[in-house]
Design a protein around this motif. Structure first.
Motif, PDB file in Angstrom:
ATOM      1  N   CYS A 190       6.452   3.102  12.551  1.00 54.99           N
ATOM      2  CA  CYS A 190       5.125   3.518  13.009  1.00 54.99           C
ATOM      3  C   CYS A 190       4.377   2.298  13.520  1.00 54.99           C
ATOM      4  O   CYS A 190       4.272   1.294  12.820  1.00 54.99           O
ATOM      5  CB  CYS A 190       4.352   4.190  11.885  1.00 54.99           C
ATOM      6  SG  CYS A 190       2.674   4.702  12.353  1.00 54.99           S
ATOM      7  N   ALA A 191       3.845   2.422  14.733  1.00 50.43           N
ATOM      8  CA  ALA A 191       3.147   1.303  15.369  1.00 50.43           C
ATOM      9  C   ALA A 191       1.659   1.277  15.070  1.00 50.43           C
ATOM     10  O   ALA A 191       0.925   0.471  15.636  1.00 50.43           O
ATOM     11  CB  ALA A 191       3.370   1.344  16.880  1.00 50.43           C
ATOM     12  N   THR A 222       1.033   0.307   7.488  1.00 56.38           N
ATOM     13  CA  THR A 222       1.165  -0.428   6.231  1.00 56.38           C
ATOM     14  C   THR A 222       0.350   0.236   5.124  1.00 56.38           C
ATOM     15  O   THR A 222       0.678   0.127   3.948  1.00 56.38           O
ATOM     16  CB  THR A 222       0.730  -1.897   6.390  1.00 56.38           C
ATOM     17  OG1 THR A 222      -0.654  -1.948   6.783  1.00 56.38           O
ATOM     18  CG2 THR A 222       1.586  -2.615   7.424  1.00 56.38           C
ATOM     19  N   GLY A 223      -0.698   0.952   5.508  1.00 55.52           N
ATOM     20  CA  GLY A 223      -1.466   1.712   4.539  1.00 55.52           C
ATOM     21  C   GLY A 223      -0.682   2.883   3.987  1.00 55.52           C
ATOM     22  O   GLY A 223      -0.716   3.164   2.785  1.00 55.52           O
ATOM     23  N   LEU A 224       0.039   3.588   4.870  1.00 56.04           N
ATOM     24  CA  LEU A 224       0.895   4.689   4.423  1.00 56.04           C
ATOM     25  C   LEU A 224       1.900   4.182   3.392  1.00 56.04           C
ATOM     26  O   LEU A 224       2.176   4.851   2.387  1.00 56.04           O
ATOM     27  CB  LEU A 224       1.647   5.289   5.613  1.00 56.04           C
ATOM     28  CG  LEU A 224       0.827   5.938   6.730  1.00 56.04           C
ATOM     29  CD1 LEU A 224       1.749   6.368   7.866  1.00 56.04           C
ATOM     30  CD2 LEU A 224       0.029   7.126   6.218  1.00 56.04           C
ATOM     31  N   PHE A 240       6.478  -6.154   9.600  1.00 56.83           N
ATOM     32  CA  PHE A 240       5.203  -5.614   9.155  1.00 56.83           C
ATOM     33  C   PHE A 240       4.081  -6.498   9.691  1.00 56.83           C
ATOM     34  O   PHE A 240       4.259  -7.700   9.892  1.00 56.83           O
ATOM     35  CB  PHE A 240       5.155  -5.582   7.629  1.00 56.83           C
ATOM     36  CG  PHE A 240       6.279  -4.792   6.999  1.00 56.83           C
ATOM     37  CD1 PHE A 240       6.088  -3.478   6.613  1.00 56.83           C
ATOM     38  CD2 PHE A 240       7.532  -5.368   6.819  1.00 56.83           C
ATOM     39  CE1 PHE A 240       7.125  -2.749   6.061  1.00 56.83           C
ATOM     40  CE2 PHE A 240       8.576  -4.645   6.255  1.00 56.83           C
ATOM     41  CZ  PHE A 240       8.363  -3.327   5.874  1.00 56.83           C
ATOM     42  N   ALA A 241       2.921  -5.896   9.906  1.00 51.94           N
ATOM     43  CA  ALA A 241       1.746  -6.668  10.313  1.00 51.94           C
ATOM     44  C   ALA A 241       0.500  -5.822  10.110  1.00 51.94           C
ATOM     45  O   ALA A 241       0.521  -4.607  10.334  1.00 51.94           O
ATOM     46  CB  ALA A 241       1.852  -7.114  11.771  1.00 51.94           C
ATOM     47  N   PRO A 267      -7.865  -0.835   0.217  1.00 46.80           N
ATOM     48  CA  PRO A 267      -7.702  -0.700  -1.239  1.00 46.80           C
ATOM     49  C   PRO A 267      -6.239  -0.650  -1.669  1.00 46.80           C
ATOM     50  O   PRO A 267      -5.873  -1.199  -2.718  1.00 46.80           O
ATOM     51  CB  PRO A 267      -8.415   0.625  -1.549  1.00 46.80           C
ATOM     52  CG  PRO A 267      -9.392   0.803  -0.440  1.00 46.80           C
ATOM     53  CD  PRO A 267      -8.705   0.243   0.759  1.00 46.80           C
ATOM     54  N   TYR A 268      -5.410  -0.024  -0.856  1.00 45.75           N
ATOM     55  CA  TYR A 268      -4.004   0.139  -1.206  1.00 45.75           C
ATOM     56  C   TYR A 268      -3.209  -1.138  -0.927  1.00 45.75           C
ATOM     57  O   TYR A 268      -2.336  -1.520  -1.711  1.00 45.75           O
ATOM     58  CB  TYR A 268      -3.434   1.338  -0.435  1.00 45.75           C
ATOM     59  CG  TYR A 268      -4.359   2.515  -0.532  1.00 45.75           C
ATOM     60  CD1 TYR A 268      -4.450   3.252  -1.712  1.00 45.75           C
ATOM     61  CD2 TYR A 268      -5.222   2.841   0.517  1.00 45.75           C
ATOM     62  CE1 TYR A 268      -5.347   4.304  -1.841  1.00 45.75           C
ATOM     63  CE2 TYR A 268      -6.119   3.884   0.401  1.00 45.75           C
ATOM     64  CZ  TYR A 268      -6.182   4.618  -0.775  1.00 45.75           C
ATOM     65  OH  TYR A 268      -7.087   5.647  -0.911  1.00 45.75           O
ATOM     66  N   LEU A 269      -3.550  -1.810   0.160  1.00 50.90           N
ATOM     67  CA  LEU A 269      -2.872  -3.068   0.473  1.00 50.90           C
ATOM     68  C   LEU A 269      -3.245  -4.170  -0.507  1.00 50.90           C
ATOM     69  O   LEU A 269      -2.378  -4.920  -0.968  1.00 50.90           O
ATOM     70  CB  LEU A 269      -3.198  -3.496   1.902  1.00 50.90           C
ATOM     71  CG  LEU A 269      -2.506  -2.684   2.999  1.00 50.90           C
ATOM     72  CD1 LEU A 269      -3.157  -2.934   4.357  1.00 50.90           C
ATOM     73  CD2 LEU A 269      -1.018  -3.024   3.067  1.00 50.90           C
TER      74      LEU A 269
END
Length: 263
Positions: A64-65, A117-119, A134-135, A150-152
């Motif tokens: 996913c971009a 990256t949140g997903l 990843f970025a 919050p998740y990262l």
């Protein structure tokens, strides 16, 4: 049954809700329609009694971009209220994944940028191939990784988030593993087998206990104090007297498989 809507394929296979991003022509980037479809898919899986786990994967070379460019162009014309509603939709998706009572897995076979990256960070188990990149790129276009932060931060820690949020640099799957964003890195040939291995372990567990455990983790992921002490005691007491708790302990003592793993 398989349902393909707004770039998303949803199926239930042997008790696993498989959610597949299917917009390879735009590197599986998401827009408002895909965000809504993903939220509906996780909501449906959460209440489906035939589902014990949820797997997110993607078609095409990229996982996913992040945000779809056409969606971003539309957002540029939105009022603040429209932007607020739009951001709340993405925030709701992340929270829906995070609070899903079923175990959530992610199969990362290619690059995952920005919102992707949140997903990943909101999910329970993440397996990636060594070639994945990843970025967290929002600052490059004058934005911030707000609703995914919050998740990262929880996954990576504030210290590492300072670096990767600010530099927007790409990092490898091995670095993602070291940061805690990814749980396992395996070759492309071993990727599906690794997912099956995790699913097999999850299928052997009590569905009720897994849901209670996820709620437990959310409750104790804060400074430890007397409230947490009392809360954890209450939760294990409740679980011990639940149907799954009684059956699990009985099966262990009787050296047999519990009813949920007997098939």
């Amino acid at each position: 049954m398989s349902l393909n809507t707004t770039g998303l394929i949803t199926t239930v296979e042997d008790g696993v809700a498989v959610i597949t991003l299917d917009r390879p022509e735009v590197r599986n980037a998401f827009d408002d329609a895909l965000i809504a479809a993903l939220t509906r898919a996780y909501d449906a899986a959460a209440v489906d009694p035939q589902v014990y786990a949820v797997l997110l994967k993607a078609n095409g070379p990229t996982f996913c971009a992040g945000a779809d460019l056409n969606w971003m162009r539309r957002m540029a014309t939105y009022s603040r209220q429209e932007n607020l509603a739009d951001a709340m939709a993405l925030a709701t998706l992340m929270r829906t994944i995070d609070l899903c009572p079923k175990p959530t897995l992610v199969r990362v076979h290619g690059s995952a940028f920005a919102g992707a990256t949140g997903l990943i960070a909101a999910s329970d188990i993440v397996v990636a191939v060594p070639e994945a990149e990843f970025a967290i790129t929002e600052v490059r276009i004058g934005l911030i990784p707000s609703v995914i932060s919050p998740y990262l931060v929880r996954a990576m820690g504030a210290r590492q988030a300072r670096r990767y949020f600010l530099t927007a640099e790409r990092f490898s799957a091995e670095t993602a593993l070291a940061l805690g964003l990814v749980h396992e890195v395996v070759s492309a040939e071993e990727l599906d087998a690794a997912i099956v291995r995790h699913l097999k372990a999850l299928k052997a567990a009590s569905p009720g206990a897994m849901a209670a455990t996820k709620a437990l983790i959310a409750a104790v992921d804060r400074p430890f104090d007397q409230t947490v002490l009392q809360d954890t005691a209450r939760r294990i007491a409740d679980q011990r007297v639940s149907a799954d708790g009684r059956e699990g302990v009985s099966a262990f003592l009787e050296k047999r498989k519990p009813t949920w793993g007997a098939a």
